[in-house]
Design a protein around this motif. Structure first.
Motif, PDB file in Angstrom:
ATOM      1  N   GLY A   9       0.821  -1.210   0.000  1.00 42.52           N
ATOM      2  CA  GLY A   9       0.000   0.000   0.000  1.00 42.52           C
ATOM      3  C   GLY A   9       0.853   1.258   0.000  1.00 42.52           C
ATOM      4  N   LEU A  10       1.957   1.230   0.739  1.00 38.58           N
ATOM      5  CA  LEU A  10       2.862   2.379   0.758  1.00 38.58           C
ATOM      6  C   LEU A  10       3.502   2.599  -0.607  1.00 38.58           C
ATOM      7  CD1 LEU A  10       4.110   4.584   2.510  1.00 38.58           C
ATOM      8  CD2 LEU A  10       5.873   2.950   3.183  1.00 38.58           C
ATOM      9  N   LEU A  11       3.846   1.519  -1.288  1.00 39.16           N
ATOM     10  CA  LEU A  11       4.382   1.638  -2.645  1.00 39.16           C
ATOM     11  C   LEU A  11       3.354   2.257  -3.591  1.00 39.16           C
ATOM     12  CD1 LEU A  11       6.215  -1.783  -3.007  1.00 39.16           C
ATOM     13  CD2 LEU A  11       7.276   0.466  -2.896  1.00 39.16           C
ATOM     14  N   LEU A  12       2.101   1.848  -3.448  1.00 38.24           N
ATOM     15  CA  LEU A  12       1.038   2.421  -4.282  1.00 38.24           C
ATOM     16  C   LEU A  12       0.831   3.903  -3.977  1.00 38.24           C
ATOM     17  CD1 LEU A  12      -1.644  -0.387  -4.361  1.00 38.24           C
ATOM     18  CD2 LEU A  12      -0.286   0.470  -6.260  1.00 38.24           C
ATOM     19  N   LEU A  13       0.923   4.271  -2.703  1.00 35.80           N
ATOM     20  CA  LEU A  13       0.777   5.679  -2.326  1.00 35.80           C
ATOM     21  C   LEU A  13       1.886   6.521  -2.948  1.00 35.80           C
ATOM     22  CD1 LEU A  13      -0.556   7.929  -0.625  1.00 35.80           C
ATOM     23  CD2 LEU A  13       1.017   7.282   1.209  1.00 35.80           C
ATOM     24  N   ILE A  14       3.113   6.044  -2.872  1.00 37.54           N
ATOM     25  CA  ILE A  14       4.246   6.777  -3.444  1.00 37.54           C
ATOM     26  C   ILE A  14       4.095   6.888  -4.960  1.00 37.54           C
ATOM     27  CG2 ILE A  14       6.742   6.666  -3.843  1.00 37.54           C
ATOM     28  CD1 ILE A  14       6.940   5.444  -0.991  1.00 37.54           C
ATOM     29  N   ALA A  15       3.692   5.791  -5.602  1.00 40.98           N
ATOM     30  CA  ALA A  15       3.479   5.825  -7.055  1.00 40.98           C
ATOM     31  C   ALA A  15       2.365   6.805  -7.415  1.00 40.98           C
ATOM     32  CB  ALA A  15       3.136   4.427  -7.566  1.00 40.98           C
ATOM     33  N   ASN A  16       1.302   6.828  -6.627  1.00 41.76           N
ATOM     34  CA  ASN A  16       0.191   7.741  -6.879  1.00 41.76           C
ATOM     35  C   ASN A  16       0.631   9.196  -6.760  1.00 41.76           C
ATOM     36  OD1 ASN A  16      -2.373   8.610  -7.400  1.00 41.76           O
ATOM     37  ND2 ASN A  16      -3.209   8.031  -5.431  1.00 41.76           N
ATOM     38  N   ILE A  17       1.449   9.488  -5.764  1.00 38.64           N
ATOM     39  CA  ILE A  17       1.951  10.860  -5.596  1.00 38.64           C
ATOM     40  C   ILE A  17       2.840  11.252  -6.770  1.00 38.64           C
ATOM     41  CG2 ILE A  17       3.473  12.308  -4.187  1.00 38.64           C
ATOM     42  CD1 ILE A  17       2.339  10.778  -1.739  1.00 38.64           C
ATOM     43  N   VAL A  39      -2.819   2.695 -10.981  1.00 38.18           N
ATOM     44  CA  VAL A  39      -2.577   2.577  -9.541  1.00 38.18           C
ATOM     45  C   VAL A  39      -3.877   2.244  -8.815  1.00 38.18           C
ATOM     46  CG1 VAL A  39      -1.942   3.890  -7.474  1.00 38.18           C
ATOM     47  CG2 VAL A  39      -0.522   4.035  -9.511  1.00 38.18           C
ATOM     48  N   LEU A  40      -4.969   2.846  -9.221  1.00 36.73           N
ATOM     49  CA  LEU A  40      -6.260   2.562  -8.599  1.00 36.73           C
ATOM     50  C   LEU A  40      -6.665   1.104  -8.816  1.00 36.73           C
ATOM     51  CD1 LEU A  40      -8.789   3.587  -7.124  1.00 36.73           C
ATOM     52  CD2 LEU A  40      -9.724   4.166  -9.368  1.00 36.73           C
ATOM     53  N   ILE A  41      -6.472   0.611 -10.008  1.00 32.05           N
ATOM     54  CA  ILE A  41      -6.798  -0.789 -10.308  1.00 32.05           C
ATOM     55  C   ILE A  41      -5.936  -1.724  -9.456  1.00 32.05           C
ATOM     56  CG2 ILE A  41      -6.665  -2.573 -12.097  1.00 32.05           C
ATOM     57  CD1 ILE A  41      -7.451  -0.306 -14.097  1.00 32.05           C
ATOM     58  N   LEU A  42      -4.644  -1.408  -9.331  1.00 25.93           N
ATOM     59  CA  LEU A  42      -3.753  -2.225  -8.512  1.00 25.93           C
ATOM     60  C   LEU A  42      -4.150  -2.177  -7.039  1.00 25.93           C
ATOM     61  CD1 LEU A  42      -0.299  -1.420 -10.124  1.00 25.93           C
ATOM     62  CD2 LEU A  42      -1.604  -3.543 -10.314  1.00 25.93           C
ATOM     63  N   ALA A  43      -4.619  -1.026  -6.579  1.00 25.27           N
ATOM     64  CA  ALA A  43      -5.063  -0.903  -5.194  1.00 25.27           C
ATOM     65  C   ALA A  43      -6.279  -1.790  -4.936  1.00 25.27           C
ATOM     66  CB  ALA A  43      -5.379   0.556  -4.866  1.00 25.27           C
ATOM     67  N   LYS A  57       2.289  -9.968  -4.888  1.00 25.00           N
ATOM     68  CA  LYS A  57       3.111  -8.777  -5.089  1.00 25.00           C
ATOM     69  C   LYS A  57       2.598  -7.976  -6.280  1.00 25.00           C
ATOM     70  CE  LYS A  57       7.345 -10.491  -3.109  1.00 25.00           C
ATOM     71  NZ  LYS A  57       8.764 -10.760  -3.318  1.00 25.00           N
ATOM     72  N   LEU A  58       2.792  -6.670  -6.190  1.00 28.58           N
ATOM     73  CA  LEU A  58       2.418  -5.793  -7.291  1.00 28.58           C
ATOM     74  C   LEU A  58       3.353  -6.023  -8.473  1.00 28.58           C
ATOM     75  CD1 LEU A  58       2.055  -2.478  -5.287  1.00 28.58           C
ATOM     76  CD2 LEU A  58       0.198  -3.794  -6.278  1.00 28.58           C
ATOM     77  N   PRO A  59       2.847  -5.883  -9.693  1.00 32.68           N
ATOM     78  CA  PRO A  59       3.748  -5.971 -10.845  1.00 32.68           C
ATOM     79  C   PRO A  59       4.747  -4.815 -10.821  1.00 32.68           C
ATOM     80  CG  PRO A  59       1.437  -5.939 -11.548  1.00 32.68           C
ATOM     81  CD  PRO A  59       1.468  -5.705 -10.087  1.00 32.68           C
ATOM     82  N   VAL A  60       5.931  -5.038 -11.255  1.00 29.97           N
ATOM     83  CA  VAL A  60       7.018  -4.079 -11.422  1.00 29.97           C
ATOM     84  C   VAL A  60       7.573  -3.575 -10.085  1.00 29.97           C
ATOM     85  CG1 VAL A  60       7.805  -1.945 -12.528  1.00 29.97           C
ATOM     86  CG2 VAL A  60       6.112  -3.371 -13.677  1.00 29.97           C
ATOM     87  N   ILE A  61       6.760  -2.962  -9.244  1.00 23.10           N
ATOM     88  CA  ILE A  61       7.275  -2.355  -8.019  1.00 23.10           C
ATOM     89  C   ILE A  61       7.072  -3.238  -6.785  1.00 23.10           C
ATOM     90  CG2 ILE A  61       7.009   0.011  -8.845  1.00 23.10           C
ATOM     91  CD1 ILE A  61       4.477   0.219  -7.155  1.00 23.10           C
ATOM     92  N   GLY A  62       6.490  -4.384  -6.941  1.00 22.18           N
ATOM     93  CA  GLY A  62       6.175  -5.253  -5.808  1.00 22.18           C
ATOM     94  C   GLY A  62       7.374  -5.811  -5.082  1.00 22.18           C
ATOM     95  N   ARG A  63       8.518  -5.850  -5.737  1.00 20.02           N
ATOM     96  CA  ARG A  63       9.721  -6.395  -5.107  1.00 20.02           C
ATOM     97  C   ARG A  63      10.418  -5.413  -4.192  1.00 20.02           C
ATOM     98  NH1 ARG A  63      12.153  -9.520 -10.354  1.00 20.02           N
ATOM     99  NH2 ARG A  63      10.425 -10.969 -10.549  1.00 20.02           N
TER     100      ARG A  63
END
Length: 68
Positions: A9-17, A39-43, A57-63
């Protein structure tokens, strides 16, 4: 389990910003908005997997691991 989903979730927040900042650049508004939609779809996918008790894990940034 909670730490895993908190990290995702923190990775998604940073990507969203970051993508939100891109959408303020002239001629990049559409690209930023499309990236924010992704990002919304991934969330939503992350919320569904958390409810089902799965760790996906999220694609690309999940690692990337911000919280250990």
């Amino acid at each position: 389990f909670v730490r895993f989903h908190l990290n995702q979730g923190l990775l998604l927040l940073i990507a969203n910003i970051l993508f939100g900042c891109i959408s303020f650049i002239p001629h990049m508004t559409l690209a930023g908005d499309l990236l924010n939609c992704i990002v919304l779809i991934l969330a939503v996918m992350g919320i569904v997997s958390a409810i089902q008790g799965q760790k996906k894990k999220l694609p690309v940034i999940g690692r990337i691991q911000l919280i250990r």
